[in-house]
Write a protein that holds these residues in place. Structure first.
Motif, PDB file in Angstrom:
ATOM      1  N   PRO A  95      -1.469   9.542  32.801  1.00 21.31           N
ATOM      2  CA  PRO A  95      -2.378  10.355  33.617  1.00 21.31           C
ATOM      3  C   PRO A  95      -3.849  10.007  33.402  1.00 21.31           C
ATOM      4  O   PRO A  95      -4.632   9.999  34.360  1.00 21.31           O
ATOM      5  CB  PRO A  95      -2.069  11.782  33.174  1.00 21.31           C
ATOM      6  CG  PRO A  95      -0.671  11.733  32.649  1.00 21.31           C
ATOM      7  CD  PRO A  95      -0.560  10.391  31.993  1.00 21.31           C
ATOM      8  N   THR A  96      -4.206   9.695  32.158  1.00 23.39           N
ATOM      9  CA  THR A  96      -5.597   9.315  31.896  1.00 23.39           C
ATOM     10  C   THR A  96      -5.920   7.951  32.493  1.00 23.39           C
ATOM     11  O   THR A  96      -6.983   7.749  33.088  1.00 23.39           O
ATOM     12  CB  THR A  96      -5.857   9.292  30.380  1.00 23.39           C
ATOM     13  OG1 THR A  96      -5.681  10.609  29.851  1.00 23.39           O
ATOM     14  CG2 THR A  96      -7.270   8.823  30.074  1.00 23.39           C
ATOM     15  N   LEU A  97      -5.003   6.999  32.340  1.00 23.19           N
ATOM     16  CA  LEU A  97      -5.237   5.669  32.906  1.00 23.19           C
ATOM     17  C   LEU A  97      -5.426   5.726  34.415  1.00 23.19           C
ATOM     18  O   LEU A  97      -6.214   4.961  34.979  1.00 23.19           O
ATOM     19  CB  LEU A  97      -4.065   4.745  32.561  1.00 23.19           C
ATOM     20  CG  LEU A  97      -3.884   4.413  31.081  1.00 23.19           C
ATOM     21  CD1 LEU A  97      -2.593   3.626  30.868  1.00 23.19           C
ATOM     22  CD2 LEU A  97      -5.074   3.635  30.550  1.00 23.19           C
ATOM     23  N   ALA A  98      -4.720   6.641  35.073  1.00 25.54           N
ATOM     24  CA  ALA A  98      -4.857   6.774  36.525  1.00 25.54           C
ATOM     25  C   ALA A  98      -6.234   7.287  36.925  1.00 25.54           C
ATOM     26  O   ALA A  98      -6.626   7.163  38.096  1.00 25.54           O
ATOM     27  CB  ALA A  98      -3.770   7.706  37.065  1.00 25.54           C
ATOM     28  N   PRO A 103       2.748  -3.888  32.309  1.00 31.67           N
ATOM     29  CA  PRO A 103       3.207  -3.244  33.544  1.00 31.67           C
ATOM     30  C   PRO A 103       2.935  -1.747  33.580  1.00 31.67           C
ATOM     31  O   PRO A 103       2.653  -1.198  34.651  1.00 31.67           O
ATOM     32  CB  PRO A 103       4.718  -3.529  33.552  1.00 31.67           C
ATOM     33  CG  PRO A 103       4.876  -4.760  32.727  1.00 31.67           C
ATOM     34  CD  PRO A 103       3.840  -4.647  31.658  1.00 31.67           C
ATOM     35  N   GLY A 104       2.997  -1.096  32.433  1.00 31.19           N
ATOM     36  CA  GLY A 104       2.674   0.332  32.390  1.00 31.19           C
ATOM     37  C   GLY A 104       1.228   0.595  32.743  1.00 31.19           C
ATOM     38  O   GLY A 104       0.911   1.546  33.475  1.00 31.19           O
ATOM     39  N   PHE A 105       0.328  -0.239  32.228  1.00 32.57           N
ATOM     40  CA  PHE A 105      -1.084  -0.111  32.591  1.00 32.57           C
ATOM     41  C   PHE A 105      -1.286  -0.366  34.078  1.00 32.57           C
ATOM     42  O   PHE A 105      -2.000   0.383  34.753  1.00 32.57           O
ATOM     43  CB  PHE A 105      -1.931  -1.085  31.769  1.00 32.57           C
ATOM     44  CG  PHE A 105      -2.264  -0.615  30.389  1.00 32.57           C
ATOM     45  CD1 PHE A 105      -3.275   0.305  30.178  1.00 32.57           C
ATOM     46  CD2 PHE A 105      -1.560  -1.078  29.290  1.00 32.57           C
ATOM     47  CE1 PHE A 105      -3.585   0.748  28.907  1.00 32.57           C
ATOM     48  CE2 PHE A 105      -1.853  -0.646  28.016  1.00 32.57           C
ATOM     49  CZ  PHE A 105      -2.873   0.272  27.817  1.00 32.57           C
ATOM     50  N   GLU A 113      -2.840   1.274  39.444  1.00 31.02           N
ATOM     51  CA  GLU A 113      -2.548   1.224  40.881  1.00 31.02           C
ATOM     52  C   GLU A 113      -2.356   2.631  41.443  1.00 31.02           C
ATOM     53  O   GLU A 113      -2.787   2.922  42.561  1.00 31.02           O
ATOM     54  CB  GLU A 113      -1.289   0.391  41.125  1.00 31.02           C
ATOM     55  CG  GLU A 113      -1.401  -1.069  40.748  1.00 31.02           C
ATOM     56  CD  GLU A 113      -2.112  -1.889  41.815  1.00 31.02           C
ATOM     57  OE1 GLU A 113      -2.437  -1.331  42.877  1.00 31.02           O
ATOM     58  OE2 GLU A 113      -2.341  -3.104  41.579  1.00 31.02           O
ATOM     59  N   ARG A 114      -1.720   3.493  40.670  1.00 33.68           N
ATOM     60  CA  ARG A 114      -1.525   4.865  41.130  1.00 33.68           C
ATOM     61  C   ARG A 114      -2.868   5.557  41.343  1.00 33.68           C
ATOM     62  O   ARG A 114      -3.013   6.385  42.252  1.00 33.68           O
ATOM     63  CB  ARG A 114      -0.676   5.645  40.128  1.00 33.68           C
ATOM     64  CG  ARG A 114      -0.245   7.029  40.627  1.00 33.68           C
ATOM     65  CD  ARG A 114       0.512   7.813  39.565  1.00 33.68           C
ATOM     66  NE  ARG A 114       1.543   6.998  38.944  1.00 33.68           N
ATOM     67  CZ  ARG A 114       1.615   6.743  37.653  1.00 33.68           C
ATOM     68  NH1 ARG A 114       0.684   7.216  36.839  1.00 33.68           N
ATOM     69  NH2 ARG A 114       2.587   6.012  37.164  1.00 33.68           N
TER      70      ARG A 114
END
Length: 501
Positions: free
Chosen positions: A248-251, A275-277, A282-283
Motif C-alpha cells: 500500500p505504501t509503494l502504491a 515484481p512485487g515492487f 503500476e497499481r
C-alpha cells in the motif's frame, strides 16, 4: 500486540542458560564495511553545529561537513555531508538510510557515501538511532521520520539544490524510505538496494531457511521447525513489524525509483522482490522505475567472491556510476520509463507463507506446555531426592520413568537451545554442525531422544496401570504428572518436527 511479549520472553529467559537471545532471529544487521582509512582527512565541522565526539575520516578529494538534525520525536541525530570539493552549480543531494541494526554508525555506509559523492552528489550519511529501536521493537514510520529530518538538513546545506534531494535505502531501509517518500513531495527521488516487497517475517524466515539449505540441511528442521519458530517469535512480540505490508505504501510513491539488487542476494529474495515492487508502482500509476541486477554482487551490491556469503569492500562495477547518472537524469527532468535489466538473479527456493499462529499454537500455549514439562519432568527427580534425604525413598515403578523424566527435559531444553543457535547462524550460510543424510547430527540426536521418551512414556504408563492399586496417593500423583508431560510431548514433538521423519 505488546501484551504478548511476556510469554515468549519467559520462554526465552528459560533458555538463557542454554543459548543467547537470538539476535539474528529478529533482524539481520547487514551493512557494508567502513571505508578504508588510507588517504583520508578529518571532516570539517560546520560553524555553530553540534558535532559528534570524533570527526569521521573521509578521502582528501572530498569536502565533509558534520551536521546535526532533529529526527522523529525531536531526537537529535548526527551525520556527515560529503561532496566534491570546489564551488559550482548547486548539485543534487542524497540521504543514505541504513539497514537493520541498533545505533548503526555512519561509517558502515561510508564506502557508498564516498563513491556517490565522487559522482557529483552531496551525500548525507548519519548515525542510526538506538533510542526507540531495539531487537524487539522498532517503527518503520519513526525511522522514516528520521530520514525526512536528514533530508531537510541536507536541503539546507550550501551547494545543494533543495529541489533535488532524494533518499537511498539499504535492506530494512527499503521499507523505511518509501514511507518517507510517500509522506513528502519534497523527496525528489528514491534509490533502493537489496529491498524487499514482502513482509519482514516472510523475508527473514526465507533467508534463514535458505541459509540452512545452502549448508546442506533438509527435512523437517528447515521445512517446518524453522518457520514455526519465527511464527512464535512474531506471536510473542519478539519480532518487530513482522507483518508490515509494503505494497500500500509503494502504491503511494510518486517519485522516480531506482531499484538495485545483487544477483547473489542471500537475505532478500531477489527473484520475487522486483515484481512485487513493479506491481505496487503500476497499481499506483508510477511507471518511472528502473530495476537493475548486478553480477557478482551481494545483498548490498558489493562484490562477493563466494555467492553472497562474504562481502568485499568494493561496490559492484558500474553500480555507483549508475546511481550518479540516474540521479542526474531524474533531477534534470528526464524520469526513466519502467525497465528491468541485468543478469538473472540466483534464488534457489521461493519464499513461503508464515501466517500468524492459531490459539492452540500461540505463545501462551507454548509457555503452558513449557511449564508443564518443567514441573513434570524436573519434579520427578526432585521428589525422589527429597524422599532419599528423608529416608523414605522407594524403588521406581519403572526405570523407564527415569528416562522419561531426564530425557524429556533434555529434549525440550536442548531442542530450543539448538533452534536458537541455528537461527542465530542461519542467514547467508548456516552452521548446523555435522550432517547425516541432510539432517544435523545434533538434531537427529534430539529426535532420537524424543522418540525414546515417547516409548518410555508408554512403558511407564503400563507399569503405572499395573501397580496403581499398590501405590500411595502421592506416588500416583507424581507418576500421573510425569505421564501428563509425556502425553503432551507427543503433539508438541510433532508440532516442532522432532517426531517427523
Amino acid at each position: 500486540m505488546r501484551r504478548r511479549r511476556m510469554p515468549v520472553a519467559a520462554i526465552a529467559a528459560a533458555f538463557t542458560l542454554v543459548t543467547a537471545v537470538p539476535a539474528a532471529a529478529v533482524t539481520t544487521r547487514d551493512e557494508p564495511p567502513a571505508v578504508p582509512a588510507a588517504a583520508v582527512t578529518p571532516a570539517v565541522p560546520a560553524a555553530g553545529v553540534t558535532t559528534a565526539d570524533e570527526p569521521v575520516a573521509v578521502p582528501a578529494d572530498l569536502a565533509a561537513t558534520e551536521v546535526s538534525f532533529r529526527g522523529d520525536g525531536g531526537l537529535t541525530l548526527r551525520g556527515t555531508v560529503l561532496a566534491p570539493k570546489g564551488a559550482g552549480t548547486r548539485r543534487p543531494g542524497m540521504v543514505l538510510v541504513h539497514g537493520a541494526g541498533t545505533g548503526t554508525p555512519r561509517t558502515k555506509l561510508m564506502v557508498e557515501a564516498v563513491e556517490f559523492a565522487r559522482r557529483g552528489l552531496a551525500v548525507l550519511v548519519y548515525d542510526k538511532r538506538s533510542e526507540g529501536y531495539s531487537l524487539f521493537h522498532r517503527s518503520y514510520g519513526q525511522l522514516a521520520g528520521d530520514a525526512l529530518g536528514a533530508a531537510a538538513a541536507l536541503r539546507s546545506q550550501p551547494g545543494v539544490d533543495p529541489a533535488k534531494v532524494g533518499l537511498w535505502g539499504l535492506s530494512e531501509g527499503g521499507w523505511v524510505v518509501p514511507i518517507a517518500a510517500s509522506r513528502s513531495a519534497d523527496v525528489a527521488f528514491v534509490v533502493l538496494v537489496g529491498a524487499n516487497s514482502t513482509h519482514p517475517l516472510r523475508q527473514q524466515a526465507w533467508a534463514v531457511a535458505a541459509g540452512l539449505r545452502k549448508a546442506g540441511v533438509s527435512g523437517p528442521l528447515v521445512e517446518r521447525t524453522e518457520p514455526t519458530l519465527y511464527r512464535l517469535l512474531a506471536d510473542g512480540d519478539m519480532f518487530p513489524e513482522p507483518y508490515y505490508d509494503p505494497a500500500p505504501t509503494l502504491a503511494k510513491v510518486r517519485q522516480p525509483v531506482l531499484g538495485v539488487w545483487g544477483v547473489h542476494d542471500l537475505l532478500t529474495p531477489p527473484r520475487e522482490s522486483p515484481p512485487g515492487f513493479a506491481e505496487a508502482f503500476e497499481r499506483g500509476g508510477n511507471r518511472h522505475y528502473t530495476f537493475r541486477f548486478f553480477a557478482g554482487a551481494d545483498h548490498a551490491a558489493h562484490l562477493t567472491p563466494d555467492g553472497g556469503v562474504t562481502r568485499l569492500p568494493e561496490l559492484a562495477p558500474g553500480y555507483a556510476d549508475l546511481v550518479g547518472s540516474w540521479v542526474r537524469d531524474v533531477t534534470s527532468g528526464r524520469p526513466p520509463a519502467a525497465s528491468t535489466s541485468g543478469p538473472a538473479p540466483t534464488q534457489e527456493t521461493p519464499t513461503f507463507p508464515v501466517p500468524p499462529t492459531a490459539w492452540w499454537e500461540s505463545s501462551w500455549m507454548q509457555l503452558a506446555a513449557l511449564a508443564l514439562f518443567v514441573v513434570a519432568f524436573a519434579g520427578y527427580p526432585v521428589v525422589a531426592l527429597v524422599r532419599r534425604l528423608r529416608g523414605t525413598g522407594r524403588a521406581p515403578v519403572s526405570r523407564a520413568a527415569r528416562l522419561l523424566s531426564g530425557g524429556g527435559l533434555a529434549a525440550v531444553l536442548g531442542s530450543f537451545g539448538y533452534l536458537m543457535y541455528v537461527v542465530m547462524t542461519g542467514a547467508k550460510l548456516a552452521s548446523p554442525g555435522p550432517l547425516l543424510a541432510g539432517r544435523p547430527v545434533a538434531w537427529l540426536a534430539l529426535q532420537a531422544l524424543t522418540v525414546a521418551c515417547v516409548v518410555a512414556a508408554v512403558l511407564t504408563a503400563r507399569a503405572w496401570r499395573r501397580e496403581r492399586g499398590h501405590l500411595p496417593r502421592g506416588e500416583r500423583a507424581r507418576l500421573g504428572l510425569l505421564l501428563a508431560g509425556g502425553l503432551v510431548l507427543v503433539p508438541w514433538g510433532l508440532y516442532w518436527g522432532l517426531l517427523l521423519p
